[in-house]
Each structure stands twice: as C-alpha cells, then as structure tokens.
Design an enzyme around this catalytic site. Structure first.
Site, PDB file in Angstrom:
ATOM      1  N   ASP A   1      -6.680  18.200  38.111  1.00 21.65           N
ATOM      2  CA  ASP A   1      -6.242  19.001  39.252  1.00 21.65           C
ATOM      3  C   ASP A   1      -5.512  20.262  38.784  1.00 21.65           C
ATOM      4  O   ASP A   1      -5.001  20.310  37.665  1.00 21.65           O
ATOM      5  CB  ASP A   1      -5.289  18.188  40.142  1.00 21.65           C
ATOM      6  CG  ASP A   1      -6.011  17.028  40.813  1.00 21.65           C
ATOM      7  OD1 ASP A   1      -7.245  17.091  40.937  1.00 21.65           O
ATOM      8  OD2 ASP A   1      -5.313  16.073  41.207  1.00 21.65           O
TER       9      ASP A   1
HETATM   10  N1  URA Z   1      -6.108  11.844  38.852  1.00 24.36           N
HETATM   11  C1  URA Z   1      -5.565  12.765  39.687  1.00 24.36           C
HETATM   12  O1  URA Z   1      -5.118  12.433  40.784  1.00 24.36           O
HETATM   13  N2  URA Z   1      -5.534  14.049  39.277  1.00 24.36           N
HETATM   14  C2  URA Z   1      -5.965  14.454  38.075  1.00 24.36           C
HETATM   15  O2  URA Z   1      -5.883  15.635  37.763  1.00 24.36           O
HETATM   16  C3  URA Z   1      -6.526  13.485  37.216  1.00 24.36           C
HETATM   17  C4  URA Z   1      -6.590  12.180  37.634  1.00 24.36           C
END
Ligand code: URA
Length: 257
Positions: free
Chosen positions: A104
C-alpha cells in the site's frame, strides 16, 4: 509456435493483458511489420519488437527495494503521486521493471521489481507459497483471542485466510498500542489491514520485513539492489513450497495478557 502476447509476457516487458493492449496500439512488430491481431503466432526465429526494442533480447533483471511510505506500487499514477519506479536508478531504467505484487501507499519495506513476467507470476500467483513477514503497529492492546483468530484464519471479503504465524513483539500501555509480528503466505488485497480489522484492531503502521528469503536488513529506506542469482533461484524454490504454516515451535505467542 506461441501467441505473440505470451512471448512478450515471457520477456518481462509487460503482462499478457498489457501485451494485448500494446498490440492493439500498434506498438508491436514481428520481423519489422506491425501486427494488430491478438491471434498472431510466432516461432523461435521470429523477431518481436515493442516500440522497436527486440523483446527476446531483453535480459532479465531482479531487484529489491526498501520502499518508503508515500509511494505507489505501480508504473504510473492517475493522481500524480510518487511511484516506486521514481526510485529506480537510471542504470536500470532501460530494463522496464515492474513491481512484484503491491504494498500500500502507506506501507514500507521489501518489494521486489523485475522485468521477468514468469518470475512475477511465480511469486504472486495463487499457487505461490512465498512467506511474507510484517511488523504491524496497531491501536490498542492485542488480546489472545484476536491473536488466535489471526493465527487460525479469519474471513475477509468472503474468503478464509490461511494459518499465519503471529506473535506480540511489544506492548506500549502508555500510548495504548501493540507491535505484532505476522507471517502470511497469501497476497489478498490489503490482507494485513483487513485481517486486523476483522479482529477489531486498526493498523497504524505496516512494514514488510521479509519476502521469502529476502530481508529488509541490509537496505536503508529508498535503497535498491540487484538480487543475486542464488537469491532468485531460492525464491523460485520457495514459491513451490507448501502454503500452510504450522503453528508449532516457531510460534512465539505470548500468553501473559
Ligand atoms: N497487507 C496490507 O494490508 N497492506 C500492504 O501493503 C501489504 C499487506
């Protein structure tokens, strides 16, 4: 003979879907002639080019980046936010790497980049059993019930998550927050945030500290390096291993809460 989009995807320049778009945009040539049909097949001696770059002659490149927060894992962004390709040094630009899966915008840590489409599919495809390890700072004091549920699997978006390894690293009672270490083998959308949400905890900060055999330790934030051939081979081996983590001796759940 193979379909032209398969050849392009295997070279690492684009996914099959993107290859189809490239073909339809008239950017693909076979032996110097533009092709515009998705059904075109090519043999080993045919020369395929995308934007006049010979795809069969592209060599494969495998990189690891310690992604800082505030970067999108994509090759472009409609909102003009920073993308992780901004962090790729000029010497690697001509290889046209893309991220292997996603972190993310506000997650930091290990992300691989490559131009090898087949390798990417092995790492993030549904059959991949690669372990991903995260440190998760959550709001509130984690309790054992939540920990056990995360370990055994929770329902997110209609699908049960596979067993995970979960342990508490530290509890900050003054600021009412907990630091949790979790290892998973799947790669559902926002999986960690969703898993913690289901058991009643909001993720404040998320760091991926390991992807298979690749750890974050030797890279500072924003730093990038090539993977060694040995590391790449090990990743491919790991992707074939079982996805089921066993919650036995490795488990470090603390039961004093
Ligand atoms: N899980 C998430 O919620 N975000 C990420 O960036 C990676 C795994």
């Amino acid at each position: 003979m193979e379909r032209i989009q398969k050849r392009i995807a295997a070279s690492g320049i684009a996914s099959r879907r993107k290859a189809e778009e490239l073909i339809l945009e008239g950017r693909v040539k076979v032996n110097g002639h533009v092709v515009d049909s998705l059904g075109t097949k090519v043999g080993p001696k045919d020369e395929v080019t995308v934007d006049d770059i010979v795809v069969s002659k592209l060599s494969s490149l495998y990189l690891v980046l310690n992604k800082p927060r505030g970067y999108i894992c994509s090759v472009s962004d409609e909102f003009d936010r920073k993308i992780i390709l901004d962090l790729v040094p000029d010497e690697f630009k001509k290889f046209k790497v893309f991220p292997v899966g996603r972190l993310d915008y506000d997650t930091k840590g290990v992300i691989l980049l490559t131009n090898d489409g087949e390798f990417m599919n092995k790492m993030v495809g549904p059959k991949s059993g690669i372990q991903k390890e995260y440190l998760v700072r959550v709001r509130g004091i984690m309790n054992n019930d939540a920990l056990n549920r995360l370990q055994n699997g929770v329902m997110i978006n209609g699908k049960m998550t596979l067993p995970a390894l979960v342990s508490i690293e530290s509890i900050d009672r003054d600021n009412s927050s907990s630091l949790v270490r979790i290892t998973i083998t799947q790669g559902m959308n926002h999986q960690i945030k969703e898993m913690f949400k289901v058991v009643g905890y909001e993720v404040k900060r998320l760091t991926r500290i390991r992807f298979g055999n690749i750890k974050i330790d030797d890279l500072s934030e924003g730093e990038i390096r090539r993977l060694t051939i040995h590391e790449v081979k090990t990743l491919i081996e790991l992707s074939k291993k079982s996805k089921i983590l066993s919650n036995n001796s490795k488990l470090k759940t603390i039961h004093y809460l």
